[in-house]
Design an enzyme around this catalytic site. Structure first.
Site, mmCIF file in Angstrom:
data_model
loop_
_atom_site.group_PDB
_atom_site.id
_atom_site.type_symbol
_atom_site.label_atom_id
_atom_site.label_comp_id
_atom_site.label_asym_id
_atom_site.label_seq_id
_atom_site.Cartn_x
_atom_site.Cartn_y
_atom_site.Cartn_z
ATOM 1 C CG HIS A 149 22.044 -38.511 -0.961
ATOM 2 N ND1 HIS A 149 22.555 -38.484 -2.237
ATOM 3 C CD2 HIS A 149 22.293 -37.283 -0.462
ATOM 4 C CE1 HIS A 149 23.066 -37.305 -2.499
ATOM 5 N NE2 HIS A 149 22.928 -36.544 -1.427
ATOM 6 C CE1 TYR A 190 25.759 -33.835 1.014
ATOM 7 C CE2 TYR A 190 23.863 -35.272 1.273
ATOM 8 C CZ TYR A 190 24.546 -34.280 0.575
ATOM 9 O OH TYR A 190 23.997 -33.745 -0.560
ATOM 10 C CG HIS A 193 27.355 -35.887 -9.285
ATOM 11 N ND1 HIS A 193 27.495 -34.667 -8.679
ATOM 12 C CD2 HIS A 193 26.745 -36.691 -8.372
ATOM 13 C CE1 HIS A 193 26.989 -34.717 -7.447
ATOM 14 N NE2 HIS A 193 26.543 -35.946 -7.240
ATOM 15 C CG PHE A 194 29.987 -40.818 -8.246
ATOM 16 C CD1 PHE A 194 31.178 -41.489 -8.223
ATOM 17 C CD2 PHE A 194 28.887 -41.428 -8.830
ATOM 18 C CE1 PHE A 194 31.307 -42.734 -8.797
ATOM 19 C CE2 PHE A 194 28.995 -42.672 -9.416
ATOM 20 C CZ PHE A 194 30.216 -43.325 -9.398
ATOM 21 C CG HIS A 195 34.977 -40.254 -10.331
ATOM 22 N ND1 HIS A 195 33.967 -41.043 -10.800
ATOM 23 C CD2 HIS A 195 35.924 -41.105 -9.850
ATOM 24 C CE1 HIS A 195 34.280 -42.313 -10.636
ATOM 25 N NE2 HIS A 195 35.468 -42.390 -10.055
ATOM 26 N NE ARG A 203 26.175 -45.373 -12.393
ATOM 27 C CZ ARG A 203 25.842 -45.125 -11.132
ATOM 28 N NH1 ARG A 203 24.681 -44.544 -10.836
ATOM 29 N NH2 ARG A 203 26.630 -45.455 -10.142
ATOM 30 N NE ARG A 204 26.808 -49.012 -10.644
ATOM 31 C CZ ARG A 204 26.058 -49.056 -9.568
ATOM 32 N NH1 ARG A 204 24.786 -49.340 -9.650
ATOM 33 N NH2 ARG A 204 26.568 -48.854 -8.381
HETATM 34 FE FE1 HAS Z 1 25.387 -36.567 -5.434
HETATM 35 C C1 HAS Z 1 24.190 -39.270 -7.214
HETATM 36 C C2 HAS Z 1 22.458 -34.890 -5.971
HETATM 37 C C3 HAS Z 1 26.488 -33.986 -3.427
HETATM 38 C C4 HAS Z 1 28.026 -38.518 -4.387
HETATM 39 N N1 HAS Z 1 25.998 -38.497 -5.771
HETATM 40 C C5 HAS Z 1 25.377 -39.430 -6.562
HETATM 41 C C6 HAS Z 1 26.156 -40.628 -6.574
HETATM 42 C C7 HAS Z 1 27.226 -40.436 -5.735
HETATM 43 C C8 HAS Z 1 27.116 -39.086 -5.242
HETATM 44 C C9 HAS Z 1 28.309 -41.441 -5.371
HETATM 45 O O1 HAS Z 1 19.606 -35.531 -6.877
HETATM 46 C C10 HAS Z 1 25.858 -41.882 -7.404
HETATM 47 C C11 HAS Z 1 25.216 -42.945 -6.618
HETATM 48 C C12 HAS Z 1 25.015 -44.172 -7.468
HETATM 49 O O2 HAS Z 1 25.939 -44.991 -7.510
HETATM 50 O O3 HAS Z 1 23.969 -44.277 -8.111
HETATM 51 N N2 HAS Z 1 24.629 -34.757 -4.863
HETATM 52 C C13 HAS Z 1 23.443 -34.252 -5.214
HETATM 53 C C14 HAS Z 1 23.290 -32.902 -4.656
HETATM 54 C C15 HAS Z 1 24.434 -32.668 -3.929
HETATM 55 C C16 HAS Z 1 25.260 -33.841 -4.053
HETATM 56 C C17 HAS Z 1 22.123 -31.982 -4.807
HETATM 57 N N3 HAS Z 1 26.946 -36.301 -4.163
HETATM 58 C C18 HAS Z 1 27.198 -35.165 -3.428
HETATM 59 C C19 HAS Z 1 28.383 -35.371 -2.619
HETATM 60 C C20 HAS Z 1 28.810 -36.657 -2.896
HETATM 61 C C21 HAS Z 1 27.905 -37.212 -3.863
HETATM 62 C C22 HAS Z 1 28.956 -34.352 -1.666
HETATM 63 C C23 HAS Z 1 29.967 -37.420 -2.352
HETATM 64 C C24 HAS Z 1 30.742 -37.015 -1.398
HETATM 65 N N4 HAS Z 1 23.664 -36.997 -6.423
HETATM 66 C C25 HAS Z 1 22.574 -36.182 -6.461
HETATM 67 C C26 HAS Z 1 21.467 -36.907 -7.120
HETATM 68 C C27 HAS Z 1 21.952 -38.169 -7.464
HETATM 69 C C28 HAS Z 1 23.341 -38.178 -7.020
HETATM 70 C C29 HAS Z 1 20.104 -36.441 -7.384
HETATM 71 C C30 HAS Z 1 21.183 -39.321 -8.114
HETATM 72 C C31 HAS Z 1 21.161 -39.209 -9.546
HETATM 73 C C32 HAS Z 1 20.638 -40.447 -10.224
HETATM 74 O O4 HAS Z 1 19.735 -40.273 -11.044
HETATM 75 O O5 HAS Z 1 21.118 -41.563 -10.008
HETATM 76 C C33 HAS Z 1 24.702 -31.408 -3.109
HETATM 77 O O6 HAS Z 1 25.045 -31.751 -1.785
HETATM 78 C C34 HAS Z 1 25.778 -30.564 -3.723
HETATM 79 C C35 HAS Z 1 25.909 -29.226 -3.046
HETATM 80 C C36 HAS Z 1 27.240 -28.623 -3.347
HETATM 81 C C37 HAS Z 1 27.451 -27.351 -3.681
HETATM 82 C C38 HAS Z 1 28.847 -26.916 -4.005
HETATM 83 C C39 HAS Z 1 29.430 -25.958 -2.990
HETATM 84 C C40 HAS Z 1 30.826 -25.615 -3.380
HETATM 85 C C41 HAS Z 1 31.866 -25.510 -2.507
HETATM 86 C C42 HAS Z 1 33.226 -25.167 -3.057
HETATM 87 C C43 HAS Z 1 33.524 -23.684 -2.932
HETATM 88 C C44 HAS Z 1 34.916 -23.424 -3.403
HETATM 89 C C45 HAS Z 1 35.706 -22.444 -2.930
HETATM 90 C C46 HAS Z 1 37.126 -22.407 -3.423
HETATM 91 C C47 HAS Z 1 35.307 -21.463 -1.924
HETATM 92 C C48 HAS Z 1 26.355 -26.365 -3.771
HETATM 93 C C49 HAS Z 1 31.726 -25.678 -1.040
HETATM 94 C C50 HAS Z 1 37.363 -21.331 -4.409
HETATM 95 C C51 HAS Z 1 38.842 -21.255 -4.695
HETATM 96 C C52 HAS Z 1 39.435 -21.277 -5.918
HETATM 97 C C53 HAS Z 1 40.893 -21.194 -6.008
HETATM 98 C C54 HAS Z 1 38.628 -21.333 -7.168
#
Ligand code: HAS
Length: 563
Positions: free
Chosen positions: A218, A222, A372-374, A435-436
């Site tokens: 995990h 990051y 999610h991860f894409h 998946r997979r």
């Molecule tokens: Fe995740 C599984 C929870 C973030 C990647 N994640 C995965 C896997 C990958 C992955 C690859 O709790 C699968 C692994 C596998 O092969 O089994 N993930 C989270 C949470 C976050 C999170 C809580 N993940 C990421 C990021 C990844 C990533 C970043 C890659 C870079 N994830 C999980 C959990 C699993 C999981 C479980 C396991 C599930 C399972 O059962 O297997 C947090 O960090 C997310 C926080 C993000 C936000 C979004 C903030 C939004 C922003 C954009 C603002 C936009 C603006 C633009 C300002 C709160 C910053 C506006 C402008 C316009 C024009 C509209």
């Protein structure tokens, strides 16, 4: 600024090698969706097996591309902001270790001897060269941290009262996380998997191996994300024509990643019976903690974009969205960065769904997960990597970008592709699509007894998205390699757009030093992981039932259900 020929050459190679390999990674991404949509009902295509292709796709796109890029971008940011180049010998040593490791792992995967996916969970077993190669790639990628830390310490001595540039804080935070988390995967590979793969040990503790992997896994996400965050905080507001709303918000967010990136890996193991509920609950709570720096980032960037839009003439509450330079070919990096941010809104929200223990039971191991991860790794991470690779290459070589008007629409095509693709996957996941799994062999083969017609529209939607994504990627390859073939028209320099802060808060020592954060990081990791490792050691769990690659039903179930 001008930089040495050696550093320039190093950065070219560190961008060029993974982008060349990416062509294989992208091809296998498309093939996954073709297999899964039941367009072909075979276990392999063009002599490459489904799981072999999935391994190549995951390892090249998510591990090789991201690690090489993080190192190249780290060299560039440290050199640019601290005005000193990293140690030449150390940097090339890192490059060669990474490259030898990549060649070893690539050979094992292409030879079909390491179809173990990027998570290499036992009891799937790979050729020893795959594990050795992965270890070399990782060790090679953290070696530059020591050279950068030296430059930073010397700079700090000369400038004790100056705030460390945000991009430098980000790079050092990122590689510290990387260094700490890779210790666990090094242990997994060297002590558990390699001796087992060499035949020196008969068995392996599967739960312990998975727990060690996710200690790393995990934090790995990051490590992928933080180079993008560095660009969002230090480059995007300038490109938008504005300023960063708050410099302090950026620092707080980066240091929070140091605390929360590692001690959350058990949220990948909510369904693992060997780990007790208390640990899952604690790491689940910390997972909500790791979303906080991203929320801070979302609000800070939204405020920065609002400021930019207003400066560009917006008068209404949300009118600033319409005033941003989305299609300005001379600021194409803006398009790559904003595209990633749009995707990350959905990537982040789906991550928060995953983090909840109850909802996780619905989506775990379903197609929801790649959905999610894409929108995370193939969203902000991928777009910022390819956009910045082009930006760095074009700047350092002095060659203008090939097809600039096409270039600026590539990120939006990619965003549309991913949104369609991930909608298909997320919808499918919610109705049980695994998946997979090579669905074309069973669930999406009308001739098979397991045929599940509900998953026809979901997998077709994913395939449609993947075709658009592949087209966008093809255009990017044409632009990037086309730029390489162009003639130099300007002196090659290392230059970044530098964002000023709107609120440049006065220097607070706590947010300009690493020591207290490292100490708290150590304490939280120990609290979160000592009980998890004790659990994993005590309860290795029963052996997994045997499967064949072509059928998702375990063989044992088939036998026991026969009277
Ligand atoms: Fe995740 C599984 C929870 C973030 C990647 N994640 C995965 C896997 C990958 C992955 C690859 O709790 C699968 C692994 C596998 O092969 O089994 N993930 C989270 C949470 C976050 C999170 C809580 N993940 C990421 C990021 C990844 C990533 C970043 C890659 C870079 N994830 C999980 C959990 C699993 C999981 C479980 C396991 C599930 C399972 O059962 O297997 C947090 O960090 C997310 C926080 C993000 C936000 C979004 C903030 C939004 C922003 C954009 C603002 C936009 C603006 C633009 C300002 C709160 C910053 C506006 C402008 C316009 C024009 C509209």
């Amino acid at each position: 600024m001008n930089i040495s020929k050696s550093l320039k050459r190093l950065i070219y190679w560190e961008l060029g090698i993974p982008l060349t390999l990416l062509t294989i990674g992208i091809y296998h991404g498309l093939m996954q969706t073709i297999f899964r949509a039941g367009v072909i009902h075979q276990s392999s295509f063009a002599h490459l097996d489904y799981y072999q292709g999935l391994t190549l796709h995951g390892v090249i796109n998510a591990v090789v591309l991201t690690s090489y890029f993080a190192v190249a971008f780290g060299h560039a940011t440290i050199t640019f902001y601290l005005k000193k180049e990293p140690h030449k010998w150390v940097s090339w040593l890192s490059f060669w270790l990474m490259t030898i490791g990549t060649v070893m792992a690539a050979w094992a995967m292409l030879a079909g001897k390491a179809s173990v996916l990027y998570t290499f969970y036992p009891p799937l077993k790979a050729h020893p060269l795959f594990y050795l190669g992965a270890a070399l790639l990782i060790v090679g990628s953290w070696i530059p941290l020591f050279s950068w830390a030296n430059i930073y310490t010397a700079w700090k001595k000369e400038n004790p009262q100056t705030k460390t540039p945000l991009a430098v804080v980000g790079t050092l935070v990122n590689f510290t996380i990387w260094f700490v988390c890779t210790l666990a995967v090094a242990y997994e590979v060297l002590v558990l998997l390699l001796p087992w793969a060499m035949g020196w040990k008969a068995t392996v503790n599967v739960t312990l191996a998975r727990t060690l992997f996710w200690f790393f896994g995990h934090a790995l996400v990051y490590f992928w994300l933080l180079p993008a965050y560095i660009m969002y905080y230090t480059i995007l507001p300038k490109l938008a024509g504005g300023k960063l709303f708050s410099d302090l918000a950026g620092r707080i967010s980066l240091f929070l990643f140091l605390l929360f990136s590692v001690p959350v890996g058990v949220h990948h193991q909510f369904s693992d019976p060997s780990i007790s509920r208390g640990i899952k609950m604690f790491q689940g709570l910390l997972t909500f903690g790791v979303a906080v720096p991203s929320f801070i980032t979302a609000f800070t960037l939204a405020a920065s974009l609002e400021y930019a839009g207003k400066k560009r003439g917006s008068k209404t509450l949300l009118g600033f969205f319409a005033k941003l330079p989305y299609l300005d070919a001379s600021r194409y990096l803006f398009a790559y960065l904003i595209g990633g941010l749009i995707l990350f809104i959905f990537g982040g929200l789906t991550g928060i769904v995953n983090a909840s223990g109850v909802l996780n039971a619905v989506v775990h191991n379903t197609a929801w997960m790649p959905g999610h991860f894409h929108m995370t790794v193939a969203g902000p991470v991928f777009l910022s990597i390819i956009g910045m690779s082009l930006f760095l290459y074009s700047g350092l070589s002095g060659k203008p970008v090939f097809l600039p008007r096409v270039n600026v629409i590539i990120p939006y095509l990619w965003v549309i592709g991913i949104l369609i693709f991930s909608t298909g996957l997320s919808w499918g996941g919610l109705i049980g699509e695994p998946r997979r799994t090579n669905l074309g062999m069973t669930y999406l083969n009308p001739k098979n007894e397991l045929f599940t017609p509900e998953w026809v529209p979901t997998t077709m939607l994913a395939l449609a998205g993947a075709i658009i994504m592949t087209f966008a990627a093809l255009l990017f390859f044409i632009v990037f390699f086309g730029t390489m073939l162009r003639k130099k028209t300007a002196p090659g320099v290392l230059d970044f757009p530098v964002t000023e802060a709107l609120h440049d808060e006065k220097r607070i020592p706590l947010f300009d030093t690493f020591k207290p954060w490292l100490l708290i990081m150590g304490i939280v990791i120990l609290l979160a992981y000592i009980p998890a490792f004790i659990n994993a050691n005590k309860n290795p769990g029963p052996g997994a039932p045997p499967f064949t690659p072509a059928n998702p039903v375990p063989e044992q179930t088939a036998q026991t259900s026969t009277p």
